[in-house]
Design an enzyme around this catalytic site. Structure first.
Site, PDB file in Angstrom:
ATOM      1  N   LYS A 132       2.889  -2.953   6.217  1.00  0.00           N
ATOM      2  CA  LYS A 132       2.610  -2.372   5.228  1.00  0.00           C
ATOM      3  C   LYS A 132       3.970  -1.998   4.208  1.00  0.00           C
ATOM      4  O   LYS A 132       4.244  -2.796   3.570  1.00  0.00           O
ATOM      5  CB  LYS A 132       1.982  -1.904   3.760  1.00  0.00           C
ATOM      6  CG  LYS A 132       0.176  -2.132   4.344  1.00  0.00           C
ATOM      7  CD  LYS A 132       0.030  -3.202   3.486  1.00  0.00           C
ATOM      8  CE  LYS A 132      -1.147  -4.452   3.988  1.00  0.00           C
ATOM      9  NZ  LYS A 132      -1.575  -4.834   2.464  1.00  0.00           N
TER      10      LYS A 132
ATOM     11  N   SER B 258       0.275  -1.139   0.210  1.00  0.00           N
ATOM     12  CA  SER B 258      -0.496   0.365  -0.048  1.00  0.00           C
ATOM     13  C   SER B 258       0.844   1.148  -0.402  1.00  0.00           C
ATOM     14  O   SER B 258       2.011   1.051   0.643  1.00  0.00           O
ATOM     15  CB  SER B 258      -1.160  -0.155   1.708  1.00  0.00           C
ATOM     16  OG  SER B 258      -1.240   1.460   1.591  1.00  0.00           O
TER      17      SER B 258
ATOM     18  N   TYR C  90      -1.770  -1.101  10.439  1.00  0.00           N
ATOM     19  CA  TYR C  90      -1.614  -1.187   9.768  1.00  0.00           C
ATOM     20  C   TYR C  90      -0.219  -0.574   8.466  1.00  0.00           C
ATOM     21  O   TYR C  90       0.471  -1.821   7.642  1.00  0.00           O
ATOM     22  CB  TYR C  90      -2.202  -0.932   9.185  1.00  0.00           C
ATOM     23  CG  TYR C  90      -2.609  -1.163   7.173  1.00  0.00           C
ATOM     24  CD1 TYR C  90      -3.296  -2.390   7.084  1.00  0.00           C
ATOM     25  CD2 TYR C  90      -3.101   0.560   6.704  1.00  0.00           C
ATOM     26  CE1 TYR C  90      -3.553  -2.263   5.620  1.00  0.00           C
ATOM     27  CE2 TYR C  90      -2.685   0.095   5.010  1.00  0.00           C
ATOM     28  CZ  TYR C  90      -3.611  -1.084   4.623  1.00  0.00           C
ATOM     29  OH  TYR C  90      -4.073  -1.677   3.124  1.00  0.00           O
TER      30      TYR C  90
HETATM   31  N1  LIG Z   1      -9.126  -0.511  -0.288  1.00  0.00           N
HETATM   32  C1  LIG Z   1      -7.610   0.336  -0.190  1.00  0.00           C
HETATM   33  O1  LIG Z   1      -7.438   0.990  -0.546  1.00  0.00           O
HETATM   34  C2  LIG Z   1      -6.820  -0.390  -0.240  1.00  0.00           C
HETATM   35  C3  LIG Z   1      -5.434   0.552  -0.244  1.00  0.00           C
HETATM   36  C4  LIG Z   1      -4.064  -0.037  -0.706  1.00  0.00           C
HETATM   37  C5  LIG Z   1      -3.621  -1.689  -0.209  1.00  0.00           C
HETATM   38  N2  LIG Z   1      -4.929  -2.186   0.438  1.00  0.00           N
HETATM   39  C6  LIG Z   1      -5.163  -3.192   0.511  1.00  0.00           C
HETATM   40  O2  LIG Z   1      -5.226  -4.396  -1.035  1.00  0.00           O
HETATM   41  C7  LIG Z   1      -6.064  -5.509  -0.257  1.00  0.00           C
HETATM   42  C8  LIG Z   1      -7.075  -6.495  -1.048  1.00  0.00           C
HETATM   43  O3  LIG Z   1      -7.894  -4.951   0.161  1.00  0.00           O
HETATM   44  P1  LIG Z   1      -9.360  -5.139   0.126  1.00  0.00           P
HETATM   45  O4  LIG Z   1      -9.331  -3.159  -0.186  1.00  0.00           O
HETATM   46  O5  LIG Z   1      -9.702  -5.339  -1.705  1.00  0.00           O
HETATM   47  O6  LIG Z   1     -10.276  -5.468   0.969  1.00  0.00           O
HETATM   48  P2  LIG Z   1     -10.741  -6.168   0.962  1.00  0.00           P
HETATM   49  O7  LIG Z   1     -11.968  -6.444   0.279  1.00  0.00           O
HETATM   50  O8  LIG Z   1     -11.198  -6.685   2.589  1.00  0.00           O
HETATM   51  O9  LIG Z   1      -9.903  -7.426   1.286  1.00  0.00           O
HETATM   52  C9  LIG Z   1      -9.330  -8.376   1.278  1.00  0.00           C
HETATM   53  C10 LIG Z   1      -9.306  -9.831   1.627  1.00  0.00           C
HETATM   54  O10 LIG Z   1      -7.836 -10.911   2.074  1.00  0.00           O
HETATM   55  C11 LIG Z   1      -8.577 -11.641   2.788  1.00  0.00           C
HETATM   56  N3  LIG Z   1      -8.184 -11.899   3.696  1.00  0.00           N
HETATM   57  C12 LIG Z   1      -8.186 -11.079   5.244  1.00  0.00           C
HETATM   58  N4  LIG Z   1      -7.758 -11.968   5.615  1.00  0.00           N
HETATM   59  C13 LIG Z   1      -7.413 -13.281   5.816  1.00  0.00           C
HETATM   60  C14 LIG Z   1      -7.037 -14.539   6.373  1.00  0.00           C
HETATM   61  N5  LIG Z   1      -7.160 -14.494   7.259  1.00  0.00           N
HETATM   62  N6  LIG Z   1      -6.546 -15.402   5.316  1.00  0.00           N
HETATM   63  C15 LIG Z   1      -7.181 -15.285   4.227  1.00  0.00           C
HETATM   64  N7  LIG Z   1      -7.543 -14.671   2.794  1.00  0.00           N
HETATM   65  C16 LIG Z   1      -7.710 -12.863   3.724  1.00  0.00           C
HETATM   66  C17 LIG Z   1     -10.127 -11.167   2.353  1.00  0.00           C
HETATM   67  O11 LIG Z   1     -10.797 -12.376   2.487  1.00  0.00           O
HETATM   68  P3  LIG Z   1     -11.364 -13.332   3.791  1.00  0.00           P
HETATM   69  O12 LIG Z   1     -12.277 -12.162   4.142  1.00  0.00           O
HETATM   70  O13 LIG Z   1     -13.236 -14.595   2.737  1.00  0.00           O
HETATM   71  O14 LIG Z   1     -10.474 -14.464   3.978  1.00  0.00           O
HETATM   72  C18 LIG Z   1     -10.115 -10.712   1.069  1.00  0.00           C
HETATM   73  O15 LIG Z   1     -10.587 -11.432  -0.250  1.00  0.00           O
HETATM   74  C19 LIG Z   1      -5.068  -5.846   1.195  1.00  0.00           C
HETATM   75  O16 LIG Z   1      -4.054  -5.897   1.290  1.00  0.00           O
HETATM   76  C20 LIG Z   1      -5.715  -4.484   1.746  1.00  0.00           C
HETATM   77  O17 LIG Z   1      -4.040  -3.725   2.444  1.00  0.00           O
HETATM   78  C21 LIG Z   1      -6.194  -1.440   0.296  1.00  0.00           C
END
Ligand SMILES: NC(=O)c1ccc[n+]([C@@H]2O[C@H](COP(=O)([O-])OP(=O)(O)OC[C@H]3O[C@@H](n4cnc5c(N)ncnc54)[C@H](OP(=O)(O)O)[C@@H]3O)[C@@H](O)[C@H]2O)c1
Length: 278
Positions: A182, A165, A178
């Site tokens: 990251k 991130s 967080y």
């Molecule tokens: N959204 C943003 O603005 C943003 C910005 C920068 C970086 N990111 C990064 O992008 C990635 C995806 O995030 P997102 O925004 O798409 O959020 P999200 O929709 O909450 O997706 C998170 C994913 O991680 C999985 N996950 C969480 N805990 C887990 C566990 N213990 N075991 C296996 N899978 C797990 C969730 O699946 P389950 O709950 O089904 O396990 C889900 O598929 C993350 O690493 C996040 O830090 C997001």
């Protein structure tokens, strides 16, 4: 949503040596038949990336904890496999890797998208939350890297992508737990480059800005440069196709964040306080 490659977006067959010389990772000209394991594929960025890769002809294994959500992503795709796991369970990650190897005979790309977010400041410091984020975002990612490396090292041209991130670039307000997880992933991907690149393996450091997903749904502030999850997926897939190392987006936001990395601390703290009010 239907994904289509615009003409010219996907490069022509027959990649030239010269073209590959200038990229940090090998380019990908076609996804057809590529064996991709997306970990964190149930919702948000991971789910949309998996959908896009399936639409482009890849064979995609979908992992996360929520089986129903994974099955929804896989629905209608005979090249999708649903393999639930919890990344905090090393044994589960290794078992799914072994299932995939038995089924596919190899893996061409592992995308580690799984992550958890929680905001935190000094006055609500909470070790339970810190431990949870370290378990998912850091220890969980190491479990996946451990499962992937032996396979990648014996599969020429294969690769691994780690979703970090822009919050890992430097300390930001509200990211006490967080942000450090990251930042560690950025360091991990950079270190892996030295070992994987000389062997012809790809390593992608994926740094999103703000993306509208379940993780950001409860943010109570205006998120600058906010994009949708399908847009984020398109940036990731295109970045991998063109052989980038760092894939950051949207650039009108992330380029400013990258600029912050080179500022002296005095200016950085002053500017961040001015912009965020925190
Ligand atoms: N959204 C943003 O603005 C943003 C910005 C920068 C970086 N990111 C990064 O992008 C990635 C995806 O995030 P997102 O925004 O798409 O959020 P999200 O929709 O909450 O997706 C998170 C994913 O991680 C999985 N996950 C969480 N805990 C887990 C566990 N213990 N075991 C296996 N899978 C797990 C969730 O699946 P389950 O709950 O089904 O396990 C889900 O598929 C993350 O690493 C996040 O830090 C997001």
């Amino acid at each position: 949503m239907a994904y289509v490659h615009a003409p010219g977006q996907q490069s022509a067959q027959g990649t030239s040596l010269l073209r590959n010389h200038w990229t940090m990772n090998p380019r990908i000209d076609s996804w057809t038949g590529r064996r991709v394991w997306v970990i964190g594929a149930s919702t948000g960025i991971g789910a949309e990336t998996a959908r896009m890769l399936l639409a482009f002809g890849a064979r995609v294994a979908l992992s996360a904890r929520q089986t129903d959500a994974l099955e929804e992503v896989a629905a209608g795709h005979r090249d999708a496999r649903v393999l639930p796991l919890d990344v905090t369970r090393h044994d589960q990650v290794l078992a799914v890797r072994d299932l995939l190897l038995a089924d596919w005979g190899g893996i061409d790309l592992v995308l580690i998208v799984a992550g958890a977010y929680s905001d935190m400041r000094a006055d609500n410091f909470d070790m339970a939350v810190v431990n949870r984020l370290i378990d998912v975002n850091l220890r969980g990612v190491f479990h996946c890297v451990d499962a992937a490396l032996p396979v990648l090292l014996r599969t020429p041209g294969s690769g691994i992508g780690i979703v970090s991130s822009v919050a890992g670039f430097f300390g930001l307000p509200r990211t006490l737990a967080y942000g450090p997880t990251k930042a560690a992933l950025i360091n991990l991907a950079e270190s892996l480059y030295f070992d994987l690149h000389p062997r012809g393996n790809a390593i992608y450091l994926i740094n999103p800005g703000f993306v509208a997903t379940p993780a950001t749904a409860s943010n109570d502030f205006d998120m600058p440069g906010l994009i949708s999850a399908p847009e984020a997926a398109a940036h990731i897939v295109r970045g991998i196709e063109r052989g980038a190392f760092q894939i950051h987006f949207p650039r009108n936001f992330t380029n400013w964040m990258r600029f912050g990395r080179v500022l002296p601390y005095r200016w950085y703290f002053w500017l961040t306080h001015k912009v965020t009010g925190l």
